[in-house]
Design a protein around this motif. Sequence first.
Motif, PDB file in Angstrom:
ATOM      1  N   GLY A  13      37.716  44.984  41.733  1.00 48.87           N
ATOM      2  CA  GLY A  13      38.124  45.120  43.127  1.00 48.87           C
ATOM      3  C   GLY A  13      37.726  43.974  44.029  1.00 48.87           C
ATOM      4  N   GLU A  14      37.250  42.863  43.458  1.00 48.98           N
ATOM      5  CA  GLU A  14      36.844  41.711  44.265  1.00 48.98           C
ATOM      6  C   GLU A  14      38.021  40.728  44.349  1.00 48.98           C
ATOM      7  N   PHE A  15      39.015  41.116  45.149  1.00 48.51           N
ATOM      8  CA  PHE A  15      40.292  40.414  45.157  1.00 48.51           C
ATOM      9  C   PHE A  15      40.196  38.974  45.665  1.00 48.51           C
ATOM     10  N   GLU A  16      39.449  38.750  46.722  1.00 51.16           N
ATOM     11  CA  GLU A  16      39.380  37.394  47.277  1.00 51.16           C
ATOM     12  C   GLU A  16      38.671  36.435  46.321  1.00 51.16           C
ATOM     13  N   LYS A  17      37.597  36.905  45.711  1.00 52.12           N
ATOM     14  CA  LYS A  17      36.872  36.083  44.732  1.00 52.12           C
ATOM     15  C   LYS A  17      37.768  35.792  43.529  1.00 52.12           C
ATOM     16  N   ALA A  18      38.449  36.820  43.057  1.00 51.75           N
ATOM     17  CA  ALA A  18      39.348  36.666  41.908  1.00 51.75           C
ATOM     18  C   ALA A  18      40.472  35.692  42.220  1.00 51.75           C
ATOM     19  N   LYS A  19      41.013  35.783  43.412  1.00 51.46           N
ATOM     20  CA  LYS A  19      42.127  34.926  43.816  1.00 51.46           C
ATOM     21  C   LYS A  19      41.722  33.454  43.822  1.00 51.46           C
ATOM     22  N   LEU A  20      40.537  33.173  44.347  1.00 53.43           N
ATOM     23  CA  LEU A  20      40.055  31.788  44.384  1.00 53.43           C
ATOM     24  C   LEU A  20      39.897  31.215  42.977  1.00 53.43           C
ATOM     25  N   LEU A  21      39.393  32.027  42.056  1.00 55.55           N
ATOM     26  CA  LEU A  21      39.185  31.573  40.674  1.00 55.55           C
ATOM     27  C   LEU A  21      40.517  31.248  39.995  1.00 55.55           C
ATOM     28  N   SER A  22      41.504  32.141  40.143  1.00 52.81           N
ATOM     29  CA  SER A  22      42.805  31.898  39.515  1.00 52.81           C
ATOM     30  C   SER A  22      43.562  30.769  40.210  1.00 52.81           C
ATOM     31  N   GLN A  23      43.382  30.639  41.516  1.00 47.21           N
ATOM     32  CA  GLN A  23      44.011  29.519  42.234  1.00 47.21           C
ATOM     33  C   GLN A  23      43.447  28.176  41.764  1.00 47.21           C
ATOM     34  N   GLU A  24      42.149  28.145  41.497  1.00 49.84           N
ATOM     35  CA  GLU A  24      41.526  26.923  40.986  1.00 49.84           C
ATOM     36  C   GLU A  24      42.126  26.549  39.640  1.00 49.84           C
ATOM     37  N   ALA A  25      42.264  27.546  38.772  1.00 54.39           N
ATOM     38  CA  ALA A  25      42.848  27.298  37.450  1.00 54.39           C
ATOM     39  C   ALA A  25      44.290  26.829  37.583  1.00 54.39           C
ATOM     40  N   LEU A  26      45.051  27.473  38.460  1.00 53.33           N
ATOM     41  CA  LEU A  26      46.463  27.121  38.650  1.00 53.33           C
ATOM     42  C   LEU A  26      46.625  25.688  39.155  1.00 53.33           C
ATOM     43  N   SER A  27      45.746  25.271  40.055  1.00 49.21           N
ATOM     44  CA  SER A  27      45.876  23.947  40.666  1.00 49.21           C
ATOM     45  C   SER A  27      45.461  22.809  39.737  1.00 49.21           C
ATOM     46  N   LYS A  28      44.707  23.126  38.694  1.00 45.20           N
ATOM     47  CA  LYS A  28      44.176  22.081  37.818  1.00 45.20           C
ATOM     48  C   LYS A  28      44.861  21.977  36.458  1.00 45.20           C
ATOM     49  N   THR A  29      45.410  23.092  35.981  1.00 48.32           N
ATOM     50  CA  THR A  29      45.959  23.072  34.631  1.00 48.32           C
ATOM     51  C   THR A  29      47.411  22.601  34.591  1.00 48.32           C
ATOM     52  N   LYS A  30      47.809  22.043  33.450  1.00 53.22           N
ATOM     53  CA  LYS A  30      49.208  21.696  33.212  1.00 53.22           C
ATOM     54  C   LYS A  30      49.788  22.567  32.103  1.00 53.22           C
TER      55      LYS A  30
END
Length: 397
Positions: free
Chosen positions: A77-94
Motif C-alpha cells: 500500500g505504499e503507492f508513492e514510494k513504489a511509483k518512484l522506484l518503478s519510475q526510476e527503473a523506467l527512466s534508466k532501462t532500455k
Amino acid sequence: MKNYFLFILLTLFFIEPFYSQHTAGQLNDSAMAFYKENPNKAILLLEKAAKIAQSKNDTHEYYTSKNYLGIVYVDLGEFEKAKLLSQEALSKTKDSTLMASALNNIGRCNRGLGLYEDALKNYLAALKIYEAKKDLNKQATVSDNIGMVYSFLGINDKAIEYHLKSKVVFESLNDKKGISKVYNNIAIIYANDGDLEKALQYFKYSLKIEKELKDKKGIAESANNVGAVFYYMQKIDSALVYFKQSAMIEKSIGNFAGVGTSYNNIAQVLIENSRVDESKIFIDSAYYFANQSKTAVDIETALHMYSQYYEAKNDTKTALKYFKEYSTFKDSILNFDTNAKVAKLEIEYQTEKKEKEILSQRADLAENELDLNKKKQLHIRINRPCNSIVIIRLSFL
C-alpha cells in the motif's frame, strides 16, 4: 522484547551468509517467487540484490531490483514510494520487458492514488509492448488492470470487456493466480449490478484458489470481498467474520492499506447496526492507515464514515463538516472530465491498433502478390501444405 530482538538479529545473521554467494539475478528471482507470502523478507533480498548489481555495474539487474521493490511496495500500500522506484527503473532501462513491467506497476500506483487517467495511459503503454512481444499472459494481466480502471469509473461495459479478454487467456494457460484475480474482478461487476448470488459464487471461487496458492494477500482480498457480499445480503455476523479475518491477515503481512479497507467496512457494519460507539476506533484506524498509504478510495470512505458516525451521535455540525470534506475529496478524484479523457485514450489506442492492423494487412497483400509473381516466374517449383459503498477490493498484478 529482548528475546524477540535476538530472534531478528539471528534471522538476519543466517539470511546474509546464505544469500551472499548468489547473483543479483538469482536474488531478484527468489524474492519475487515468495513476495506475496512474505513481502518484508522479499524487500531484504531485493535490496541485497541491488547492492550486488551496483557493485558489479550490472545496470539491468540493478533497475530490475528497483522495479521489483516497487511491485512489493504496491502490495504493502505504499503507492508513492513504489511509483518512484518503478519510475526510476523506467527512466534508466532500455529493456522493453522491464519497461512494460515498470509501466504496469506505475499504473497500479496511479490507480491506487486515484489518478485514473494516468493509470490508463501507463497500462495502455505496457499493453502495446506486451502485444508486440506476443506475451499472452502479460497482455491478460494488463487487460485485467485496465478493466479495473473502468470499474472504478463506473464504466462497467468496458470493464467487463477487458476482464473477459483476460479470463479467456488465463484459463487457456491454466494460470491459477490470473484466474483467481479475474474472477474476483468480474464478481465486483456482478455485485455492482445487484447479482449478489453470482458475485458470492465468484468471490468464493477466488478465495478457494488463493488458499490453494497460500497467497496471504490474495486470501485477505478475497475474504474481504466475501464479507462485502454478506453485508449486502444483510448477513451481518458473517460479514464481520470475513472483514476481521481480512484485517488480521493484512496486518500480519504489513499491508496497512488493506487494513484500512477492512476497518472502514467493519465501521460501516457497526454504525448501521446500532453499535456506533464500537465503530469510532475502526474509523480512526482506517483514516490513519489510508492517509499513510494515500489510498484515495479508503480516505474517501473514512471521511464518509466520520460523517455517518457524528450524525448517529447527533452532532450535526461535525457530521456536516466531514460530509463536506468527503464530497470535496470525492469530486477531486472522480469527475466527468476524467471519464471523458479516459474515453479519449481508449479511442486513440483502438484507432492506432486498427491502423497498424490495416498496414499489416496491406503488407501481407503486397507480400502475397510478390510471392505469387515469384511462383509464376519459377513455374511453381514447390507445392507445400499450409501448415483474460462497502469497499469491494479489486485484485491486480
